[in-house]
Write an enzyme that holds these catalytic residues in place. Structure first.
Site, PDB file in Angstrom:
ATOM      1  N   GLU A  48      33.186  36.982  23.439  1.00 59.74           N
ATOM      2  CA  GLU A  48      34.387  36.802  24.245  1.00 59.74           C
ATOM      3  C   GLU A  48      35.653  37.113  23.446  1.00 59.74           C
ATOM      4  OE1 GLU A  48      34.815  36.449  27.356  1.00 59.74           O
ATOM      5  OE2 GLU A  48      32.711  36.203  27.881  1.00 59.74           O
ATOM      6  N   TYR A 131      41.427  31.517  29.403  1.00 62.59           N
ATOM      7  CA  TYR A 131      40.326  32.356  29.880  1.00 62.59           C
ATOM      8  C   TYR A 131      39.087  32.179  28.999  1.00 62.59           C
ATOM      9  CZ  TYR A 131      37.116  36.189  30.001  1.00 62.59           C
ATOM     10  OH  TYR A 131      35.950  36.904  30.022  1.00 62.59           O
ATOM     11  N   ASP A 149      39.082  37.265  34.450  1.00 69.42           N
ATOM     12  CA  ASP A 149      39.481  38.442  33.677  1.00 69.42           C
ATOM     13  C   ASP A 149      39.913  39.522  34.656  1.00 69.42           C
ATOM     14  OD1 ASP A 149      37.143  39.427  34.794  1.00 69.42           O
ATOM     15  OD2 ASP A 149      36.265  40.084  32.891  1.00 69.42           O
ATOM     16  N   CYS A 201      32.678  47.056  42.072  1.00 64.33           N
ATOM     17  CA  CYS A 201      34.068  46.929  42.523  1.00 64.33           C
ATOM     18  C   CYS A 201      34.998  47.452  41.433  1.00 64.33           C
ATOM     19  CB  CYS A 201      34.363  45.463  42.851  1.00 64.33           C
ATOM     20  SG  CYS A 201      35.862  45.207  43.835  1.00 64.33           S
ATOM     21  N   CYS A 208      31.785  50.460  47.780  1.00 64.85           N
ATOM     22  CA  CYS A 208      31.756  49.423  48.812  1.00 64.85           C
ATOM     23  C   CYS A 208      30.459  49.427  49.613  1.00 64.85           C
ATOM     24  CB  CYS A 208      32.957  49.590  49.749  1.00 64.85           C
ATOM     25  SG  CYS A 208      34.560  49.419  48.928  1.00 64.85           S
ATOM     26  N   CYS A 211      27.932  47.169  47.916  1.00 67.20           N
ATOM     27  CA  CYS A 211      28.447  45.896  47.395  1.00 67.20           C
ATOM     28  C   CYS A 211      27.800  44.719  48.120  1.00 67.20           C
ATOM     29  CB  CYS A 211      29.967  45.821  47.551  1.00 67.20           C
ATOM     30  SG  CYS A 211      30.682  44.261  46.990  1.00 67.20           S
ATOM     31  N   CYS A 217      34.235  41.219  52.657  1.00 66.66           N
ATOM     32  CA  CYS A 217      35.409  41.792  51.992  1.00 66.66           C
ATOM     33  C   CYS A 217      36.463  42.245  53.005  1.00 66.66           C
ATOM     34  CB  CYS A 217      34.982  42.957  51.114  1.00 66.66           C
ATOM     35  SG  CYS A 217      36.361  43.688  50.203  1.00 66.66           S
TER      36      CYS A 217
END
Length: 351
Positions: A48, A131, A149, A201, A208, A211, A217
């Site tokens: 991270e 975060y 993020d 995405c 799409c 997805c 969405c």
């Protein structure tokens, strides 16, 4: 009670993740996790910190090299600063590397080598912000934290068709993301959202049609997915200039300076030089027969571009300047230098 639509979205995303999770060197995948394998908090934390403002592709090799040299947080805490900073070179944002060492040493000295498992406790460690604390708490300890993020922001902006530009929309995006975070498997869910943003995405040409959240969405329905998230216009990066001075003694030793702990490249060894500004004056660290090296060093930091003129000199073997470090011929390793200083060394080698 959570909205049933939120539960459906979370469930659909976890089902997708179980089939399509990315294979990452620091990750315990959903199959292993279901079998009881737990992530190593050291691996999660290290990845991270490395991934902050950097891509997965750029981090993979660094992660493997760090683990090969320092397989535990205890080993990293005991490592010489300059070795760690040199291994970090190329990832940028050197304050992260300094805080990496500080954090490792705090974990060893104050927590007996075990990372604390809550967001609030993690937040108190050097180099860990909101975060990163949320990501470690969720991924390593399966806490129901909201991990935000750039990938998650993009997914939320499209899922809920939010047109307010970033960064102003961050609070509402986080609120939406928090509502979707499940109490069951929150660590897998956090990684699932990030994987969705990284693979489906995507910033340009989102897929799409495949997805797992396409039915829910709102941006897909309204045809605005490709335009989101909106961002406030960025200011152009200025260009700064400077001079660096590469001095080598006749015995092969190099003369370097340690930069101040605060600021860019803080605490790292590098070539002495001028200030970096619009019109820097030449500022040799001492009198010598300085000669300009052909070409120039070009480097880009977060907030500005930098162009350096490099100068070189050869000195007597007994030359011992004040306030500079003499690094012997066999101790000098270009890999210990930050990238911009390596580039200057490359000009010297290519002269």
């Amino acid at each position: 009670m959570r909205d049933s639509i939120d539960l459906e979205v979370s469930h659909a995303l976890l089902e997708w993740y179980d089939r399509h999770a990315r294979d990452l060197p620091w990750r315990v995948g959903p199959v292993e996790r279901a079998a009881g394998v737990r992530p190593d908090p050291y691996h999660v934390w290290l990845s991270e910190i490395m991934l902050q403002q950097t891509t997965v592709a750029a981090v993979r090799d660094y992660f493997h090299r760090f683990l090969a040299r320092w397989p535990t947080v205890e080993a990293l805490a005991a490592a010489p600063d300059q070795q760690v900073m040199g291994e970090w070179a190329g990832l940028g944002y050197y304050a992260r590397a300094r805080n990496l060492l500080k954090c490792a040493r705090v974990v060893v000295e104050e927590f007996n080598g075990r990372f604390p498992g809550t967001h609030d406790a993690l937040l108190k460690l050097p180099g860990i912000g909101p975060y990163t604390a949320a990501a470690i708490a969720a991924i390593a300890f399966d806490r129901p934290e909201t991990v935000m993020d750039g990938n998650v922001e993009r997914v939320m902006a499209r899922l809920f068709d939010i047109h307010e530009p970033l960064p102003g929309s961050k609070p509402v995006l986080k609120e939406r993301a928090a509502a979707l975070t499940p109490a069951v498997r929150p660590g897998d869910y956090a990684q699932a959202v990030m994987d969705l943003g990284a693979t489906i995405c995507t910033p340009k040409s989102p897929a799409c049609g495949i997805c797992p959240l396409r039915e829910a969405c709102r941006a897909r329905v309204s045809g605005t997915a490709a335009d989101l998230p909106k961002k406030s216009p960025k200011k152009p990066k200025p260009t700064r200039f400077g001079h660096v001075y590469l001095a080598r003694r006749a015995d092969g030793a190099w003369l370097l300076e340690r930069r101040p702990d605060k600021g860019l490249l803080g605490g790292m060894l590098g070539w002495p030089g001028s200030e970096w500004n619009d019109s820097p004056c030449e500022a040799p660290p001492f009198e010598a027969d300085w000669r300009p090296l052909p070409g120039e060093v070009r480097h880009t930091f977060t907030h500005f571009h930098l162009i350096l003129k490099a100068h070189a000199a050869t000195l007597p073997a007994d030359f011992q300047p004040a306030d500079l470090h003499v690094v012997g011929k066999h101790e000098f390793r270009p890999s210990d230098l930050p990238t911009v200083m390596r580039k200057a060394y490359g000009l010297w080698r290519g002269q």
